[in-house]
Design a protein around this motif. Structure first.
Motif, PDB file in Angstrom:
ATOM      1  N   LYS A  11      30.706 -46.150  32.943  1.00 52.50           N
ATOM      2  CA  LYS A  11      30.293 -47.902  33.641  1.00 52.50           C
ATOM      3  C   LYS A  11      31.132 -46.923  34.579  1.00 52.50           C
ATOM      4  O   LYS A  11      32.504 -46.150  34.460  1.00 52.50           O
ATOM      5  CB  LYS A  11      30.920 -48.766  33.102  1.00 52.50           C
ATOM      6  CG  LYS A  11      32.701 -48.485  31.977  1.00 52.50           C
ATOM      7  CD  LYS A  11      33.283 -50.073  31.794  1.00 52.50           C
ATOM      8  CE  LYS A  11      34.380 -49.384  31.103  1.00 52.50           C
ATOM      9  NZ  LYS A  11      34.177 -48.576  30.031  1.00 52.50           N
ATOM     10  N   GLU A  12      30.780 -47.917  35.640  1.00 48.94           N
ATOM     11  CA  GLU A  12      31.710 -47.235  36.567  1.00 48.94           C
ATOM     12  C   GLU A  12      33.334 -46.910  36.713  1.00 48.94           C
ATOM     13  O   GLU A  12      33.716 -46.479  37.565  1.00 48.94           O
ATOM     14  CB  GLU A  12      31.211 -48.135  38.267  1.00 48.94           C
ATOM     15  CG  GLU A  12      29.844 -48.170  38.511  1.00 48.94           C
ATOM     16  CD  GLU A  12      29.063 -48.756  37.009  1.00 48.94           C
ATOM     17  OE1 GLU A  12      28.183 -49.582  37.435  1.00 48.94           O
ATOM     18  OE2 GLU A  12      29.824 -49.698  36.601  1.00 48.94           O
ATOM     19  N   GLN A 111      26.381 -52.918  26.292  1.00 48.31           N
ATOM     20  CA  GLN A 111      27.378 -51.609  26.467  1.00 48.31           C
ATOM     21  C   GLN A 111      27.971 -51.104  24.980  1.00 48.31           C
ATOM     22  O   GLN A 111      28.621 -50.418  24.799  1.00 48.31           O
ATOM     23  CB  GLN A 111      28.550 -53.020  27.563  1.00 48.31           C
ATOM     24  CG  GLN A 111      29.190 -51.650  28.138  1.00 48.31           C
ATOM     25  CD  GLN A 111      28.421 -50.593  28.277  1.00 48.31           C
ATOM     26  OE1 GLN A 111      27.780 -50.452  29.635  1.00 48.31           O
ATOM     27  NE2 GLN A 111      29.344 -49.665  29.269  1.00 48.31           N
ATOM     28  N   THR A 132      25.173 -55.150  30.773  1.00 48.74           N
ATOM     29  CA  THR A 132      26.734 -55.527  31.568  1.00 48.74           C
ATOM     30  C   THR A 132      26.675 -54.761  32.735  1.00 48.74           C
ATOM     31  O   THR A 132      27.222 -55.014  33.613  1.00 48.74           O
ATOM     32  CB  THR A 132      27.434 -55.354  30.781  1.00 48.74           C
ATOM     33  OG1 THR A 132      27.428 -55.942  29.332  1.00 48.74           O
ATOM     34  CG2 THR A 132      28.974 -55.710  31.428  1.00 48.74           C
ATOM     35  N   TRP A 133      26.364 -53.059  32.157  1.00 49.99           N
ATOM     36  CA  TRP A 133      26.602 -52.314  33.601  1.00 49.99           C
ATOM     37  C   TRP A 133      25.433 -51.310  34.222  1.00 49.99           C
ATOM     38  O   TRP A 133      24.452 -51.193  32.674  1.00 49.99           O
ATOM     39  CB  TRP A 133      27.143 -50.645  32.994  1.00 49.99           C
ATOM     40  CG  TRP A 133      28.491 -52.163  33.043  1.00 49.99           C
ATOM     41  CD1 TRP A 133      29.657 -51.900  31.959  1.00 49.99           C
ATOM     42  CD2 TRP A 133      30.179 -53.333  34.223  1.00 49.99           C
ATOM     43  NE1 TRP A 133      30.338 -52.765  32.790  1.00 49.99           N
ATOM     44  CE2 TRP A 133      31.252 -53.023  33.976  1.00 49.99           C
ATOM     45  CE3 TRP A 133      29.794 -53.007  35.801  1.00 49.99           C
ATOM     46  CZ2 TRP A 133      31.871 -53.927  34.100  1.00 49.99           C
ATOM     47  CZ3 TRP A 133      30.746 -53.879  36.489  1.00 49.99           C
ATOM     48  CH2 TRP A 133      31.698 -54.110  35.227  1.00 49.99           C
ATOM     49  N   PRO A 135      25.424 -47.966  36.032  1.00 49.19           N
ATOM     50  CA  PRO A 135      26.299 -47.222  36.795  1.00 49.19           C
ATOM     51  C   PRO A 135      25.537 -45.917  37.260  1.00 49.19           C
ATOM     52  O   PRO A 135      25.702 -45.590  38.767  1.00 49.19           O
ATOM     53  CB  PRO A 135      27.600 -46.759  35.897  1.00 49.19           C
ATOM     54  CG  PRO A 135      26.768 -46.697  33.993  1.00 49.19           C
ATOM     55  CD  PRO A 135      25.588 -47.581  34.617  1.00 49.19           C
ATOM     56  N   ASN A 166      23.561 -56.587  35.626  1.00 52.74           N
ATOM     57  CA  ASN A 166      24.134 -55.471  35.588  1.00 52.74           C
ATOM     58  C   ASN A 166      24.244 -55.325  36.717  1.00 52.74           C
ATOM     59  O   ASN A 166      25.554 -54.314  36.929  1.00 52.74           O
ATOM     60  CB  ASN A 166      23.444 -54.881  34.735  1.00 52.74           C
ATOM     61  CG  ASN A 166      21.480 -54.867  34.660  1.00 52.74           C
ATOM     62  OD1 ASN A 166      21.404 -54.910  35.472  1.00 52.74           O
ATOM     63  ND2 ASN A 166      21.231 -54.256  33.749  1.00 52.74           N
ATOM     64  N   ASN A 169      26.640 -56.896  38.950  1.00 56.37           N
ATOM     65  CA  ASN A 169      28.476 -56.527  38.108  1.00 56.37           C
ATOM     66  C   ASN A 169      28.056 -55.067  39.068  1.00 56.37           C
ATOM     67  O   ASN A 169      29.957 -54.270  39.346  1.00 56.37           O
ATOM     68  CB  ASN A 169      28.578 -57.127  36.943  1.00 56.37           C
ATOM     69  CG  ASN A 169      28.080 -58.145  36.294  1.00 56.37           C
ATOM     70  OD1 ASN A 169      28.861 -59.073  37.327  1.00 56.37           O
ATOM     71  ND2 ASN A 169      28.005 -57.286  35.193  1.00 56.37           N
ATOM     72  N   SER A 170      27.954 -54.455  39.038  1.00 57.63           N
ATOM     73  CA  SER A 170      27.611 -52.657  39.034  1.00 57.63           C
ATOM     74  C   SER A 170      27.784 -52.118  41.020  1.00 57.63           C
ATOM     75  O   SER A 170      28.727 -51.864  41.203  1.00 57.63           O
ATOM     76  CB  SER A 170      26.477 -52.101  39.016  1.00 57.63           C
ATOM     77  OG  SER A 170      26.837 -51.407  37.306  1.00 57.63           O
ATOM     78  N   THR A 174      31.139 -51.131  41.837  1.00 56.61           N
ATOM     79  CA  THR A 174      31.619 -49.261  42.840  1.00 56.61           C
ATOM     80  C   THR A 174      31.562 -49.842  44.469  1.00 56.61           C
ATOM     81  O   THR A 174      32.767 -49.102  44.909  1.00 56.61           O
ATOM     82  CB  THR A 174      29.881 -49.144  42.547  1.00 56.61           C
ATOM     83  OG1 THR A 174      29.563 -49.001  40.929  1.00 56.61           O
ATOM     84  CG2 THR A 174      29.946 -48.124  43.144  1.00 56.61           C
ATOM     85  N   VAL A 196      34.493 -59.633  35.402  1.00 58.63           N
ATOM     86  CA  VAL A 196      33.524 -58.474  36.822  1.00 58.63           C
ATOM     87  C   VAL A 196      34.371 -58.597  37.338  1.00 58.63           C
ATOM     88  O   VAL A 196      34.418 -57.640  38.586  1.00 58.63           O
ATOM     89  CB  VAL A 196      33.028 -58.807  37.015  1.00 58.63           C
ATOM     90  CG1 VAL A 196      31.976 -58.007  37.748  1.00 58.63           C
ATOM     91  CG2 VAL A 196      31.522 -58.393  35.967  1.00 58.63           C
TER      92      VAL A 196
END
Length: 339
Positions: A11-12, A111, A132-133, A135, A166, A169-170, A174, A196
């Motif tokens: 994840k980021e 995740q 969730t992510w 990346p 996701n 979120n990312s 990010t 988040v």
């Protein structure tokens, strides 16, 4: 010393802005090497397991070609080939695969699964997507922005649509890490979770990124250098389709919304696949049922000169190659490079 060597990419938030920027720049470098047909076998003799609970055209293709370009052998294991949590625990699967493979990619639902694989396998694990992510998509996306604008700091990216998925979120986290202003326009019930948002706000406090969460798409897109959207219903999500479409239709990227940025230089992004026409079985069905020629983005915008969706898709491969090479290759990256 390779600063990344042996690390997983889950994840980021596990990485600093300097580390993420390095991966973006390394991906651009590897893209130039490939364009010039210069070999870069950083992973010669390595074996890579590609675990897929969820299918994907881009992720599978990107990891396969990236591994081959790096001199590694990729082995695809689909949902019928692996027993994650059904007949064999994730921990046991991780131990077995870690003893045979040098690195593991996972694309699936939880995740927690990718985190367990990383904890128990003893080899680098790369998150090809979880609920969730996303990346690896982020390195490709911000690489695309940097290629187009020549910089990242101070750009404004607006995401419209399902703000809880996701990709949203990312992008939020990010962008906050990298000093990119991120605006998210979504219905109140489809905004990123408080957890988040807290991660993003914490990162933005350091980078100076300006974050905006709004239910008003016109306000959110004003001044945006890039508009970004994703499918309105994520893979495996059980929702009332009619209700979701009614909720998100005001957030469709169309010519009118693009004009509301107030900038002619705005680019349009999408992680694909996109329902921009009725040339798919699902697209045809939805078009007939809801009398819509497109969902999250119109074909007029998707196919316009402002769209960079296919450059963005290609960059998945270069980004993934950079991530794999940095974490599994014997690169010289001094630790103090990131201080």
């Amino acid at each position: 010393m390779n600063h990344f060597f042996g690390s997983s990419f889950l994840k980021e938030t596990d990485f600093s802005a300097a580390e993420l920027n390095y991966l973006i720049d390394f991906a651009i470098h590897l893209k130039h090497l490939k364009q010039q047909n210069i070999s870069h076998h950083y992973l010669a003799g390595r074996n890579i397991a590609l675990l897929f609970e969820k299918p994907s055209t881009r992720t599978r293709s990107a990891f396969t070609v990236a591994a081959c370009d790096l001199g590694a052998h990729p082995e695809f294991l689909g949902k019928d080939d692996i027993q994650l949590g059904s007949k064999e625990s994730v921990a046991d699967t991780a131990a077995v695969l870690g003893s045979m493979f040098d690195g593991i990619e996972f694309r699936g639902f939880k995740q927690q699964t990718v985190e367990q694989l990383a904890a128990k396998s003893g080899v680098p694990v790369w998150n090809g997507l979880t609920d969730t992510w996303h990346p690896t998509q982020m390195i490709a996306d911000f690489m695309t922005l940097k290629e187009h604008f020549g910089r990242l700091q101070g750009l404004t990216l607006t995401y419209v649509g399902d703000g809880r998925n996701n990709v949203a979120n990312s992008l939020l986290v990010t962008g906050a890490l990298l000093g990119v202003n991120v605006h998210i326009a979504a219905p109140a019930t489809l905004q990123p979770t408080a957890a988040v948002q807290a991660l993003a706000n914490q990162a933005a406090a350091k980078s100076g990124a300006q974050l905006l969460l709004s239910t008003d798409p016109a306000a959110a897109v004003k001044g945006a250098d890039a508009l970004y959207t994703d499918v309105w219903i994520s893979m495996g999500e059980k929702v009332d389709v009619a209700k979701r479409i009614e909720q998100l239709l005001p957030y469709q990227i169309n010519k009118q919304l693009l004009q509301q940025t107030g900038q002619e230089s705005t680019i349009v992004m999408h992680c694909l696949p996109a329902f921009h026409d009725d040339q798919t079985l699902v697209g045809k069905k939805l078009a007939a049922q809801f009398k819509l020629s497109a969902l999250e983005i119109t074909d007029q915008v998707f196919s316009s000169s402002q769209s960079v969706v296919f450059a963005e898709a290609e960059n998945r491969m270069h980004a993934i190659k950079a991530i794999m090479a940095a974490t599994l290759g014997n690169l010289f990256i001094p630790t103090n490079f990131f201080e």
